[in-house]
Design a protein around this motif. Structure first.
Motif, PDB file in Angstrom:
ATOM      1  N   CYS A  27       0.816  -1.223   0.000  1.00  0.00           N
ATOM      2  CA  CYS A  27       0.000   0.000   0.000  1.00  0.00           C
ATOM      3  C   CYS A  27       0.844   1.266   0.000  1.00  0.00           C
ATOM      4  CB  CYS A  27      -0.965  -0.001   1.190  1.00  0.00           C
ATOM      5  SG  CYS A  27      -0.164  -0.052   2.801  1.00  0.00           S
ATOM      6  N   ASP A  28       2.114   1.146  -0.355  1.00  0.00           N
ATOM      7  CA  ASP A  28       3.017   2.297  -0.388  1.00  0.00           C
ATOM      8  C   ASP A  28       3.709   2.339  -1.753  1.00  0.00           C
ATOM      9  OD1 ASP A  28       4.815   4.316   0.009  1.00  0.00           O
ATOM     10  OD2 ASP A  28       5.846   3.385   1.706  1.00  0.00           O
ATOM     11  N   TYR A  29       3.345   3.327  -2.583  1.00  0.00           N
ATOM     12  CA  TYR A  29       3.838   3.391  -3.959  1.00  0.00           C
ATOM     13  C   TYR A  29       4.644   4.667  -4.199  1.00  0.00           C
ATOM     14  CZ  TYR A  29       1.285  -0.691  -5.567  1.00  0.00           C
ATOM     15  OH  TYR A  29       0.856  -1.980  -5.759  1.00  0.00           O
ATOM     16  N   VAL A  30       5.577   4.573  -5.149  1.00  0.00           N
ATOM     17  CA  VAL A  30       6.381   5.711  -5.566  1.00  0.00           C
ATOM     18  C   VAL A  30       5.958   6.108  -6.975  1.00  0.00           C
ATOM     19  CG1 VAL A  30       8.702   6.572  -6.036  1.00  0.00           C
ATOM     20  CG2 VAL A  30       8.313   4.978  -4.135  1.00  0.00           C
ATOM     21  N   VAL A  31       5.641   7.387  -7.140  1.00  0.00           N
ATOM     22  CA  VAL A  31       5.161   7.914  -8.417  1.00  0.00           C
ATOM     23  C   VAL A  31       6.122   8.984  -8.914  1.00  0.00           C
ATOM     24  CG1 VAL A  31       3.331   9.276  -9.512  1.00  0.00           C
ATOM     25  CG2 VAL A  31       2.740   7.407  -7.974  1.00  0.00           C
ATOM     26  N   GLN A  32       6.527   8.864 -10.165  1.00  0.00           N
ATOM     27  CA  GLN A  32       7.380   9.863 -10.800  1.00  0.00           C
ATOM     28  C   GLN A  32       6.506  10.934 -11.419  1.00  0.00           C
ATOM     29  OE1 GLN A  32      10.968   8.746 -13.253  1.00  0.00           O
ATOM     30  NE2 GLN A  32       9.729   9.620 -14.895  1.00  0.00           N
ATOM     31  N   VAL A  33       6.713  12.180 -11.012  1.00  0.00           N
ATOM     32  CA  VAL A  33       5.897  13.290 -11.491  1.00  0.00           C
ATOM     33  C   VAL A  33       6.271  13.646 -12.931  1.00  0.00           C
ATOM     34  CG1 VAL A  33       5.274  15.714 -11.105  1.00  0.00           C
ATOM     35  CG2 VAL A  33       5.627  14.187  -9.150  1.00  0.00           C
ATOM     36  N   ASP A  34       5.271  13.855 -13.775  1.00  0.00           N
ATOM     37  CA  ASP A  34       5.513  14.259 -15.160  1.00  0.00           C
ATOM     38  C   ASP A  34       6.169  15.639 -15.207  1.00  0.00           C
ATOM     39  OD1 ASP A  34       4.352  11.953 -16.163  1.00  0.00           O
ATOM     40  OD2 ASP A  34       2.372  12.867 -16.400  1.00  0.00           O
ATOM     41  N   ASP A  35       7.082  15.817 -16.158  1.00  0.00           N
ATOM     42  CA  ASP A  35       7.658  17.143 -16.394  1.00  0.00           C
ATOM     43  C   ASP A  35       7.480  17.518 -17.856  1.00  0.00           C
ATOM     44  OD1 ASP A  35       9.586  15.714 -17.813  1.00  0.00           O
ATOM     45  OD2 ASP A  35      11.138  15.940 -16.278  1.00  0.00           O
ATOM     46  N   ALA A  36       8.100  18.621 -18.276  1.00  0.00           N
ATOM     47  CA  ALA A  36       7.921  19.130 -19.632  1.00  0.00           C
ATOM     48  C   ALA A  36       8.476  18.187 -20.690  1.00  0.00           C
ATOM     49  CB  ALA A  36       8.569  20.512 -19.758  1.00  0.00           C
ATOM     50  N   GLN A  37       9.366  17.268 -20.295  1.00  0.00           N
ATOM     51  CA  GLN A  37       9.890  16.283 -21.240  1.00  0.00           C
ATOM     52  C   GLN A  37       8.896  15.162 -21.501  1.00  0.00           C
ATOM     53  OE1 GLN A  37      12.790  16.566 -22.806  1.00  0.00           O
ATOM     54  NE2 GLN A  37      13.512  18.386 -21.707  1.00  0.00           N
ATOM     55  N   ASP A  38       7.943  14.977 -20.568  1.00  0.00           N
ATOM     56  CA  ASP A  38       6.987  13.872 -20.667  1.00  0.00           C
ATOM     57  C   ASP A  38       5.670  14.285 -21.313  1.00  0.00           C
ATOM     58  OD1 ASP A  38       8.717  12.070 -19.208  1.00  0.00           O
ATOM     59  OD2 ASP A  38       8.135  13.147 -17.397  1.00  0.00           O
ATOM     60  N   VAL A  39       5.158  15.427 -20.924  1.00  0.00           N
ATOM     61  CA  VAL A  39       3.844  15.873 -21.390  1.00  0.00           C
ATOM     62  C   VAL A  39       3.894  17.348 -21.760  1.00  0.00           C
ATOM     63  CG1 VAL A  39       2.552  14.174 -20.037  1.00  0.00           C
ATOM     64  CG2 VAL A  39       3.134  16.372 -19.020  1.00  0.00           C
ATOM     65  N   VAL A  40       2.902  17.776 -22.529  1.00  0.00           N
ATOM     66  CA  VAL A  40       2.839  19.181 -22.950  1.00  0.00           C
ATOM     67  C   VAL A  40       2.518  20.079 -21.765  1.00  0.00           C
ATOM     68  CG1 VAL A  40       1.638  20.830 -24.429  1.00  0.00           C
ATOM     69  CG2 VAL A  40       2.146  18.532 -25.284  1.00  0.00           C
ATOM     70  N   VAL A 130      -2.562  -5.568  -6.872  1.00  0.00           N
ATOM     71  CA  VAL A 130      -1.276  -4.885  -7.007  1.00  0.00           C
ATOM     72  C   VAL A 130      -1.354  -3.944  -8.201  1.00  0.00           C
ATOM     73  CG1 VAL A 130       1.186  -5.173  -7.416  1.00  0.00           C
ATOM     74  CG2 VAL A 130      -0.050  -6.843  -6.024  1.00  0.00           C
ATOM     75  N   VAL A 131      -1.035  -2.679  -7.986  1.00  0.00           N
ATOM     76  CA  VAL A 131      -1.064  -1.701  -9.066  1.00  0.00           C
ATOM     77  C   VAL A 131       0.152  -1.913  -9.972  1.00  0.00           C
ATOM     78  CG1 VAL A 131      -1.127   0.746  -9.649  1.00  0.00           C
ATOM     79  CG2 VAL A 131      -2.231  -0.060  -7.546  1.00  0.00           C
ATOM     80  N   PRO A 132      -0.034  -2.090 -11.285  1.00  0.00           N
ATOM     81  CA  PRO A 132       1.105  -2.346 -12.181  1.00  0.00           C
ATOM     82  C   PRO A 132       2.015  -1.127 -12.324  1.00  0.00           C
ATOM     83  CG  PRO A 132      -1.000  -2.989 -13.187  1.00  0.00           C
ATOM     84  CD  PRO A 132      -1.324  -2.170 -11.984  1.00  0.00           C
ATOM     85  N   ALA A 133       3.273  -1.384 -12.659  1.00  0.00           N
ATOM     86  CA  ALA A 133       4.217  -0.309 -12.965  1.00  0.00           C
ATOM     87  C   ALA A 133       3.739   0.461 -14.191  1.00  0.00           C
ATOM     88  CB  ALA A 133       5.602  -0.885 -13.220  1.00  0.00           C
ATOM     89  N   ASN A 134       4.057   1.730 -14.236  1.00  0.00           N
ATOM     90  CA  ASN A 134       3.721   2.645 -15.329  1.00  0.00           C
ATOM     91  C   ASN A 134       2.231   3.013 -15.367  1.00  0.00           C
ATOM     92  OD1 ASN A 134       6.403   2.797 -16.407  1.00  0.00           O
ATOM     93  ND2 ASN A 134       6.082   0.782 -17.335  1.00  0.00           N
TER      94      ASN A 134
END
Length: 214
Positions: A27-40, A130-134
């Motif tokens: 129940c403890d997940y790590v999320v990478q925040v989107d930046d300008a390289q990922d999304v508009v 289980v929440v999948p990666a990505n």
């Protein structure tokens, strides 16, 4: 829960915060925040702040609901003792240079959504799957937060409180207090329910004060 007019929930398109990159526990997940390289249009700092409700979804299904309880800045150049440029690189001559500094969020799962006779409602507690990666992670709207705090019978609920205090990391008490304050300020609850949340918040604040004194 009081019935709210539909125009209260007039929200812009969903704001994507980022994607799942790893987990520390079920129940403890790590999320990478989107930046300008990922999304508009990357999320603003306020979209992924402490105590923000988020939803884990992909094109196949909804997976879980979580709360942001921590954040980290990841910079691979930190403590790099190799040779450095005397000035910032010129993007004209280094067009492929990518900024590797990323923002990572710690998110504790507090439940999930389900569909019932009265519409969408929340199931509070530790999700079984289980929440999948990505998997994409989205900032929850006021309407989604309202729905999550309704049970299958349309009544208000706040059943993840004890789980949050156990699994919310070093700032669990502050996180719970932040959530209580935000729910009261949202005015999604009836007056009686708001007073109950305020009492719960005052009790938690008092316990934190006594703990600090001891």
């Amino acid at each position: 829960m009081v019935n709210q007019p539909m125009d209260l929930f007039s929200q812009p398109p969903r704001c994507r915060v980022g994607k799942v990159v790893k987990s520390n526990s079920h129940c403890d997940y790590v999320v990478q925040v989107d930046d300008a390289q990922d999304v508009v249009t990357p999320p603003s700092p306020e979209d992924c702040g402490f105590g923000q409700f988020v939803s884990f979804d992909n094109d196949r299904r909804h997976w879980a609901v979580g709360l942001v309880y921590n954040s980290q800045l990841f910079n691979p150049l930190f403590l790099n003792n190799g040779p450095r440029l005397s000035s910032e690189p010129d993007p004209l001559f280094t067009p492929d240079l990518v900024q590797e500094t990323r923002t990572l969020l710690g998110i504790v799962l507090v439940g999930s959504f389900a569909e019932g006779d009265q519409g969408r409602y929340g199931i509070h507690g530790i999700p079984r799957v289980v929440v999948p990666a990505n998997t994409a992670v989205y900032k929850m709207t006021d309407e989604e937060i309202y729905q999550f705090h309704r049970n299958g019978e349309g009544k208000s609920q706040f059943s993840y409180y004890s789980h949050l205090l156990r699994s919310g990391g070093l700032f669990a008490a502050q996180l719970a207090l932040q959530v209580l304050t935000d729910l009261v300020d949202s005015h999604l609850f009836s007056e009686v329910e708001e007073k109950a949340l305020q009492v719960l918040g005052k009790e938690l604040s008092w316990k934190n004060t006594l703990g600090a004194i001891r």
